[in-house]
Design a protein around this motif. Structure first.
Motif, short mmCIF file in Angstrom:
data_model
loop_
_atom_site.label_atom_id
_atom_site.label_comp_id
_atom_site.label_asym_id
_atom_site.label_seq_id
_atom_site.Cartn_x
_atom_site.Cartn_y
_atom_site.Cartn_z
N LEU B 96 -11.41 -6.42 -25.23
CA LEU B 96 -11.35 -7.19 -26.46
C LEU B 96 -9.94 -7.12 -27.03
O LEU B 96 -9.17 -6.22 -26.74
N SER B 97 -9.65 -8.08 -27.90
CA SER B 97 -8.32 -8.10 -28.51
C SER B 97 -8.28 -7.25 -29.76
O SER B 97 -9.28 -6.97 -30.37
N TYR B 98 -7.12 -6.86 -30.11
CA TYR B 98 -6.76 -6.31 -31.41
C TYR B 98 -7.67 -5.26 -32.00
O TYR B 98 -8.84 -5.48 -32.24
N ASN B 99 -7.12 -4.14 -32.22
CA ASN B 99 -7.81 -3.08 -32.95
C ASN B 99 -9.10 -2.63 -32.28
O ASN B 99 -9.96 -2.04 -32.91
N GLY B 101 -8.84 -1.01 -29.32
CA GLY B 101 -8.42 0.09 -28.48
C GLY B 101 -8.06 -0.30 -27.07
O GLY B 101 -7.44 0.48 -26.35
N GLY B 102 -8.46 -1.46 -26.66
CA GLY B 102 -8.07 -1.93 -25.35
C GLY B 102 -8.84 -1.34 -24.19
O GLY B 102 -8.40 -1.44 -23.04
#
Lengths: 115, 116
Positions: B96-99, B101-102
């Protein structure tokens, strides 16, 4: 530039023993991830550090697993006591950016066999 | 929850030919990233190619290209002019994107053999 390194490359232990895996990320990478691949299945996320803080540990299977990253450099993953189902390959990965899903660089993995 | 599915456990291709590896995923998010990683025998896993979901143009990296079908949630990898060094386990992954944690969500992997 050195890549992600993991130690040991292989570990064979008896059920009930303790094992500690180590990961050295790429220098300067604040993000450090642990993953596990069990019995040829998909690679599963265990946890994520940002520097020395645990950002997400939702993938840790139970309290027999303890991960640390003192000083925000290398990380250790301890399994105590080990069970048969803990056998698998444990991967560590690191990345630089936090606000964007940055490319993760993987280590060679530690193959853990619990007898 | 996100899931990634690779329905081809094993594939083989003749050297110099083209092969396509399949991957489907499921997510309720609109912003995400997709990756193909390869792990050669006894070697480290490395990134092959990445695709941002907001980009319509398919990513390419030399002989490697993807066919990203967002509506169908499909993300296949095409390897052109296959080489013996392409023999590896290939993993499709999503994050997922952004914030978030990747963290990567992986498929089961496809073992590709390139035959001389």
């Amino acid at each position: 530039e050195a890549g992600v390194t993991q130690f040991p490359s292989h570990s064979v232990i008896e059920k009930g023993q303790t094992v500690t895996l180590r990961c050295d990320p790429i220098s300067g990478h604040d993000n450090l991830y642990w993953y596990r691949r069990v019995m040829g299945k998909e690679i599963k996320f265990l946890l994520h550090f940002v520097k020395e803080s645990k950002q997400d540990e939702s993938g840790m299977p139970n309290n027999r697993f303890l991960a640390e990253r003192t000083g925000g450099t290398y990380s250790t993953l301890k399994v105590q006591p080990a069970e048969l189902e803990d056998s698998g390959v444990y991967f560590c990965a690191s990345s630089q950016e936090f606000t964007l899903p940055d490319t993760q660089y993987f280590g060679p993995g530690t193959r853990l066999t619990v007898l | 929850a996100q899931t990634v599915t690779q329905s081809q456990p094993e594939m083989s291709v003749q050297e110099a030919e083209t092969v396509t590896l399949s991957c489907t995923y499921d997510t309720s998010e609109n912003n995400y990233y997709l990756f193909w990683y390869k792990q050669p025998p006894s070697r480290q896993m490395i990134l092959v190619i990445r695709q941002e979901a907001y980009k319509q143009q398919n990513a390419t990296e030399n002989r490697f290209s993807v066919n990203f079908q967002k509506a169908a949630k499909s993300f296949s990898l095409k390897i052109s002019d296959s080489q013996l060094g392409d023999t590896a386990m290939y993993f499709c992954a999503c994050t997922l994107s952004y914030n978030q944690g990747g963290k990567l969500i992986f498929g089961q992997g496809t073992e590709l053999s390139v035959k001389p």
